[in-house]
Design a protein around this motif. Structure first.
Motif, PDB file in Angstrom:
ATOM      1  N   LEU A   7     -16.217 -41.685   7.824  1.00 57.20           N
ATOM      2  CA  LEU A   7     -16.856 -41.930   6.540  1.00 57.20           C
ATOM      3  C   LEU A   7     -18.252 -41.318   6.527  1.00 57.20           C
ATOM      4  N   ILE A   8     -18.824 -41.233   5.357  1.00 57.78           N
ATOM      5  CA  ILE A   8     -20.234 -40.874   5.211  1.00 57.78           C
ATOM      6  C   ILE A   8     -20.946 -42.146   4.754  1.00 57.78           C
ATOM      7  N   ASP A  65     -15.368 -54.285  15.277  1.00 59.62           N
ATOM      8  CA  ASP A  65     -13.945 -54.445  14.966  1.00 59.62           C
ATOM      9  C   ASP A  65     -13.277 -53.105  14.674  1.00 59.62           C
ATOM     10  N   ARG A  66     -13.978 -52.221  14.032  1.00 62.15           N
ATOM     11  CA  ARG A  66     -13.407 -50.898  13.764  1.00 62.15           C
ATOM     12  C   ARG A  66     -13.124 -50.163  15.077  1.00 62.15           C
ATOM     13  N   LEU A  67     -14.056 -50.290  16.019  1.00 62.67           N
ATOM     14  CA  LEU A  67     -13.862 -49.628  17.312  1.00 62.67           C
ATOM     15  C   LEU A  67     -12.731 -50.280  18.098  1.00 62.67           C
ATOM     16  N   LEU A  68     -12.651 -51.602  18.053  1.00 66.93           N
ATOM     17  CA  LEU A  68     -11.581 -52.297  18.771  1.00 66.93           C
ATOM     18  C   LEU A  68     -10.207 -51.989  18.188  1.00 66.93           C
ATOM     19  N   TYR A  69     -10.153 -51.664  16.918  1.00 64.38           N
ATOM     20  CA  TYR A  69      -8.887 -51.281  16.283  1.00 64.38           C
ATOM     21  C   TYR A  69      -8.500 -49.836  16.602  1.00 64.38           C
ATOM     22  N   GLY A  70      -9.371 -49.155  17.382  1.00 61.61           N
ATOM     23  CA  GLY A  70      -9.049 -47.803  17.817  1.00 61.61           C
ATOM     24  C   GLY A  70      -9.591 -46.695  16.943  1.00 61.61           C
ATOM     25  N   GLU A  71     -10.444 -47.040  15.981  1.00 67.42           N
ATOM     26  CA  GLU A  71     -10.989 -46.020  15.085  1.00 67.42           C
ATOM     27  C   GLU A  71     -12.021 -45.169  15.833  1.00 67.42           C
ATOM     28  N   LYS A  72     -11.977 -43.865  15.617  1.00 68.72           N
ATOM     29  CA  LYS A  72     -12.956 -42.945  16.193  1.00 68.72           C
ATOM     30  C   LYS A  72     -14.094 -42.768  15.188  1.00 68.72           C
ATOM     31  N   ILE A  73     -15.302 -43.152  15.604  1.00 71.46           N
ATOM     32  CA  ILE A  73     -16.457 -43.100  14.698  1.00 71.46           C
ATOM     33  C   ILE A  73     -17.527 -42.205  15.310  1.00 71.46           C
ATOM     34  N   THR A  74     -17.976 -41.251  14.529  1.00 74.22           N
ATOM     35  CA  THR A  74     -19.046 -40.352  14.957  1.00 74.22           C
ATOM     36  C   THR A  74     -20.279 -40.608  14.092  1.00 74.22           C
TER      37      THR A  74
END
Length: 697
Positions: free
Chosen positions: A111-112, A226-235
Motif C-alpha cells: 500500500l501507499i 497482525d499483517r506481518l503475522l498473516y504473512g504479508e510482505k510490507i516494504t
C-alpha cells in the motif's frame, strides 16, 4: 494474664491514636490569613501556564539552543509582569544533545500509506536516531530478545517489535538490522494511544552506533504486527534527519524578600526541563506552573497589605531536573547554609479521580529530620478534611465545609497521602549530605500518562492546582513568618503527629515479633524494639529543629524541653507496651523472658559516634562521594561492606555527632521496608568515611 491485658490495652490505645483524626480542619495560620490564601490561589492561572508551556508535544526549534529556551523566557516574562524581585536566569555549562529535524515512515508496498511523521508527533521518533534514507522490508521479531532476533532473520530489514526499543535496537543492529519500529508502551491497556518518551542511545551526542527507531501507539502497532503475522510482505521508506546541538543549563530564579536577611530562607523548586526533547504537562510543567502561581499570589497579597511581609525570604527556582539543580546549589553554597528547607513540586496537576491518583507528600528521611514535614501535613489535612463530605465532618448538611475548588475545575474530594521519603526528584539534591537542606516532595501518583506522549494539559485539573498552590503557599508562609509562638505551635504539631508515628512503629514491632520462633526471637526482638527507639529519636530530633525559628532561644528552649519530655513519655509508653507483649510472646515460646545481653559488636557499636567534618559540605552536592571514590582500594579491603542494600547516603546523613553506630543501624532498619542492615557493614562504612576525612570518631 494481667500483664498481657495491660499490654494489649496500651497497644490498642496507640493504635487508636495512629488512626484517629480530628473532624474539624485545623490550620497553623490564623483563619483570616488562610481564607486570603485560598481566595488568592488561582487554579486557572496555573492551568493557563501549563497550556502556554506544555499544551502539546512539539519539536523544539533549534534557535532556542543559541538563545534562551521558550519556557525560560515565559517564566521570566511572568515574573517581571508580577513584579517579583531578584529575577535572574542562572546559566551553567550544559553539553550536547540530540535534536530531531525531520522524520517520516511510509509504507510503499503493497500500500501507499504514511505510518509515522515526526512533524505530526515528535514522540514517534526515538531520540538518538541518526540520519537515514532507506527502503527496506519489515520483519516481525516479537519482544525483540536475542533469541527472537536470531529466529526472525533481521539483516538488511527493519524490525517490528512489542519490546523495549532500546533493548531491541541493540540486539537487532548487532545482527545487521537497519532500524526498529516499536509499539512498546508502559500501560497499553489503560492508555492504548500513549507513546513512551524515550530513545535508542546517542541522546547526548558524540560517537554512536545508533541507527533509527520509530514509535507507534499500541493500537497502530498491533495492526502492523497482525499483517506481518498473516504473512504479508510490507516494504517501507524511512527518512530521518537529526543533529546534535550545544546547550546551556538555564535556571530562572526570583525571591520574595524577607524583612530579616539573617533569618534564613525557604526555597521552592520545580523542574522546568527534563532533557530538552521530553515535554510533559504534568511532568513537570505543572510543578513549574504551581510555584509560579505561588510566587504571584504571595507577592500580590504582600503588596496589597493583606498579609505582612514575612521575616524570612522565600526563593523560587525553575531547574533542569538534577542536571541544573546540582550546579545551582554548588554555585550558592553560602545561600545553602542559611536555607531552612526545600519544597519541591514534581507532577502536581493531575486530575486525581480520573487517574485513581493521590497528591502525595513525601517526607524527609531520619537523616534530615525537620519540622517542614509536619507543617506540610497540617495543610494537607486541612484541605483533605475541608474538601470531603462526612457524617462526622459536616453533620446535618451537604457539601464541603472549607471549600477549595477552582471555578472551572473539578468538584472532587481531595485525595491525598502522607508518605515516607522517596527520591528521584530535585529535593534529593537538597537532601544530599553535601548540601544539608531538608526537602520534601509533592507529587501526584500514580500517573498513567507519565513519560508518554499523552502527558498533556487536558489531564490536569484547575481545582487540584488551586489546592496545591494553597498548601505550598500556606506552608512556606507559615515557616517564613514564624515567630517563637508559631515555632511552639509547630512543635505541638510535631508532638501530636509524633504520637501517631511512634504508635505506628509499635504496631509494626508487635506484628514483626508475632511471627518469631524460639530460634530467631532475640534478633527479632532487638530489631523490632529498634523501630520504636528510632521513631522516638527521630521525633525528638525533629522537635529540636524548631529552634532555628526562634528569635529568643534562651526563652524558647525550656518550652521546647516540655514538648520533648512529652515525646519521651509517649515513647516510653510505647516501649513498655512492646516489652509487655514481648514478655508474653517469649514465655509462649518457652523462653525465660526478654532479658538479653548486648552482643560484643553491639557494645562496641555504642562507642562509635561519627561526627561530620567541614569537608562534607566543602565541595557541595555529591562532592564527598568523589573523595570516597578516590580512596585507595586497601581501605575498602580493610573495611569491607558486603550489604548490597546498605543505604550509604542515608547512613552518611545519620552521622551527626550524636548517633552511635548502633543508633544508625536502628535508624536505617526502621526506614527499610524489609530486612535489616548488617551492623559490621555499618561500622565498616563509618570507618571508610573516617579514612576519607569526612567524619571523626
Amino acid at each position: 494474664m494481667k500483664r498481657l491485658s495491660a499490654s494489649i490495652f496500651i497497644t490498642m490505645a496507640f493504635s487508636l491514636c495512629a488512626i484517629a483524626q480530628n473532624s474539624v480542619p485545623r490550620a497553623l495560620l490564623p483563619a483570616n490569613t488562610v481564607y486570603q490564601l485560598i481566595g488568592e490561589a488561582s487554579g486557572e492561572r496555573a492551568m493557563n501556564h501549563i497550556i502556554e508551556m506544555g499544551a502539546y508535544i512539539h519539536d523544539r526549534p533549534s534557535g532556542e539552543y543559541t538563545g534562551q529556551f521558550f519556557e525560560t523566557d515565559y517564566v521570566m516574562n511572568k515574573l517581571k509582569e508580577y513584579g517579583l524581585e531578584g529575577t535572574v536566569v542562572n546559566k551553567y555549562p550544559g553539553g550536547s544533545t540530540w535534536d530531531g529535524i525531520k522524520a517520516t515512515l511510509w509504507e510503499v508496498k503493497p500500500l501507499i500509506s504514511k505510518i509515522a511523521d515526526y512533524g505530526d508527533l515528535p514522540a514517534m521518533l526515538a531520540s538518538g536516531s541518526t540520519n537515514t534514507d532507506v527502503t527496506a522490508e519489515l520483519v516481525w521479531a516479537g519482544e525483540g530478545r536475542a533469541e527472537d532476533i536470531e529466529k526472525a532473520g533481521v539483516e538488511g530489514k527493519i524490525v517490528v517489535t512489542s519490546g523495549s526499543i532500546t533493548m531491541v535496537h541493540n540486539n537487532a543492529v548487532a545482527k545487521g538490522a537497519l532500524g526498529v519500529i516499536s509499539y512498546d508502551s508502559p500501560r497499553p491497556l489503560k492508555v492504548p494511544l500513549a507513546i513512551p518518551i524515550t530513545g535508542i542511545g546517542g541522546r547526548r551526542g558524540g560517537e554512536t552506533s545508533a541507527k533509527f527507531g520509530f514509535f507507534l501507539p499500541p493500537r497502530e502497532g498491533i495492526l502492523l504486527r497482525d499483517r506481518l503475522l498473516y504473512g504479508e510482505k510490507i516494504t517501507v521508506h524511512a527518512i530521518v534527519q537529526s543533529q546534535n546541538l550545544e546547550y546551556d543549563l538555564e535556571v530562572p530564579e526570583c525571591i520574595i524578600k524577607g524583612t530579616d536577611p539573617d533569618a534564613g530562607e525557604v526555597l521552592f523548586s520545580a523542574h522546568l526541563f527534563e532533557g530538552y526533547v521530553k515535554m510533559g504537562a504534568n511532568d513537570n510543567i505543572s510543578g513549574s506552573a504551581a510555584i509560579l502561581e505561588i510566587a504571584r499570589m504571595l507577592n500580590t497579597m504582600i503588596n496589597d497589605g493583606r498579609i505582612e511581609r514575612p521575616k524570612r525570604t522565600i526563593r523560587f527556582i525553575w531547574v533542569p531536573e538534577f542536571s541544573g539543580t546540582g550546579p545551582w546549589v554548588n554555585s550558592h553554597k553560602d545561600l545553602m547554609k542559611k536555607t531552612l528547607c526545600n519544597i519541591n513540586l514534581d507532577m502536581v496537576g493531575l486530575w486525581l479521580k480520573n487517574s485513581q491518583s493521590f497528591l502525595c507528600m513525601h517526607r524527609t528521611t531520619y537523616g534530615n529530620p525537620h519540622y517542614l514535614n509536619d507543617v506540610m501535613e497540617n495543610y494537607f489535612n486541612y484541605t483533605g478534611l475541608g474538601n470531603r463530605s462526612g457524617l462526622a465532618i459536616s453533620p446535618g448538611r451537604e457539601g464541603y465545609i472549607r471549600r477549595i475548588v477552582a471555578p472551572t475545575g473539578s468538584d472532587d474530594p481531595f485525595y491525598f497521602a502522607i508518605d515516607d521519603h522517596y527520591g528521584a526528584s530535585d529535593h534529593e539534591v537538597f537532601n544530599d549530605w553535601g548540601v544539608q537542606v531538608p526537602g520534601i516532595m509533592m507529587i501526584t501518583w500514580p500517573d498513567n500518562f507519565y513519560h508518554t506522549s499523552q502527558d498533556l494539559a487536558d489531564k490536569c485539573d484547575p481545582t487540584q492546582l488551586k489546592r496545591v498552590c494553597f498548601i505550598g503557599a500556606a506552608a512556606a508562609y507559615t515557616i517564613a513568618n514564624a515567630d517563637d509562638y508559631m515555632a511552639l505551635k509547630i512543635a505541638g504539631e510535631i508532638t501530636g503527629n509524633g504520637s501517631a508515628r511512634i504508635g505506628n512503629q509499635l504496631q509494626r514491632a508487635t506484628d514483626a515479633l508475632n511471627i518469631a520462633s524460639k530460634e530467631n526471637f532475640e534478633n527479632l526482638f532487638k530489631r523490632s524494639r529498634g523501630y520504636i527507639e528510632a521513631a522516638i529519636s527521630n521525633e525528638k530530633a525533629t522537635l529540636s529543629t524548631t529552634l532555628e525559628l526562634s528569635s529568643n532561644v534562651q526563652a524558647y528552649t525550656p518550652l521546647l524541653a516540655k514538648m520533648t519530655t512529652a515525646a519521651d513519655a509517649i515513647g516510653k509508653g510505647a516501649l513498655a507496651a512492646f516489652d509487655g507483649f514481648a514478655e508474653v510472646k517469649a514465655r509462649s515460646l518457652g523462653l525465660p523472658g526478654i532479658s538479653f545481653k548486648p552482643a560484643d559488636l553491639e557494645t562496641r557499636a555504642k562507642t562509635i559516634i561519627p561526627k561530620p567534618s567541614g569537608l562534607v559540605t566543602e565541595s557541595g552536592y555529591r562532592g564527598y562521594s568523589q573523595i570516597i571514590m578516590k580512596l585507595d582500594q586497601s581501605v575498602r579491603t580493610k573495611f569491607p561492606v558486603g550489604s548490597r542494600g546498605l543505604d550509604t547516603q542515608e547512613l552518611s546523613r545519620l552521622c551527626d555527632g550524636k548517633n552511635s553506630a548502633l543508633d544508625i543501624k536502628k535508624l536505617l532498619d526502621t526506614q527499610m521496608k524489609n530486612g535489616e542492615s548488617d551492623l559490621q557493614d555499618v561500622i565498616n562504612y563509618i570507618y571508610i568515611l573516617k579514612e576519607a576525612g569526612l567524619v571523626s570518631l
